[in-house]
Design an enzyme around this catalytic site. Sequence first.
Site: not given
Length: 444
Positions: A64, A73, A99, A120, A258
């Site tokens: 990617d 995180d 992304h 997260v 994705s």
Amino acid sequence: MSFTRTLRAVGGVVVAGALLFGAAPTASADQFRDMQWPLSPKSFKAEDIWKVSTGKDVTVAVIDDAINGSHPDLSGNVLPGKNFIAGGRGDQADGTSDHGTAMAAIIAAHGHGPGNADGVKGLAPDAKILPVAYPVVGDGVGHVGLGGAIRYAVDNGASVINMSIAPPFITDSAKEAVAYAVQKNVLIVAGAGNDGAGKLSALAAAPGVVAVGAVDKAGQVWDKSNWGSQLMLTAPGVSITSASASNADPYVQGNGTSDATAYVSAAAALLRSKFPDLTAGQIANRLVKTAGLPPSKAGLTLPDPHYGYGFIRPLRALTQDIPAGSKNGPLKMPQADPSATASGASSAGASGDQASGQKSSGIKPMLLVGVGVGVLVVIGIIVLVVVRQKKNGRNGPPPGGFGGPGGPGGPAGPGFPQQPANPYQQQPNGPGAFPPPPNQYPGQ
């Protein structure tokens, strides 16, 4: 800049994997965790999953954009990797695209703060991420393209490769690299595409690849998720909160196949950690056989073009008693890549050299004479045996029909043993269907 990367830069959501980037809502870090609905008790039941597996000792390659490995995180879970675009490492994002970082966080973020309760968290928080930044197209045009990126991931320890991308086409080099990965027992997961079209991205449709579509909180297919006969699984891909490459705005929310692809890769990491002896195809088999459908779709014939075999249910995949099955599971095998079997190629090359060195048929006159003599001897023996059988009255076939016991009319029945039917072609409503219709979604 390649075609796919240009589309990412214009409009934010055009190809598979592009997030709907927007300003992150004002919230404290723990509120971002609360926004991760796929991890909730009503969906994946992540806390129960992590009692069984956290993805430890598994490396997931994320092919990617470059990844921000210093994000609080993700820190410690991102390997240096490689940047096939700008050179150098793959864990040093320049902040122009979120992304790759977002996909890495869906897979292996661990949160931060006391007890890692803030920020997260990924579905496989102890997995390692191998960042592979690459140019989508242009294999052999002055730089290494997708084929080289896949091979790098395979050769550097990845057992799962996440490709939340949709290149407009894939080259022969990329196809050969997919075959190389499959032969090396690496599971490849790719997004179906975000056009709402009845055609998967070229990469997702390739043999050997697990093609993934997106569903929402209710388990309904996202309206922009591409679909087709090659679709294998679906996963959460709507209103997904994840990490950003920017330190100023560390979180983003988006939609797309994705995100769904990253969740399937994370689930595969959980399984590869718990079941290290299973092949890539057998890992896919566990995901497929425990997949679910919303109640309104319980009667679908599987695989369905929009759902595949259904949405993933990782806790069931980890805990249900499921036979390992065949080596390849539900994966359609690509053509073998010669570079993955060097010894076989060497032996083939040796025989080829020998053959090319002989200008004639290679049968020497003395050998022909020897063969002729041998034929005459065999004929003589046959004649002698027939004559003796006629004298003794033993001309019938041996017991059990021609060929002895097991021949036609014998205990084994006519012909060769029948091969079992392909379990992946069973219908969901018949006995022994594959997989059985689920009772509910979300949840396990």
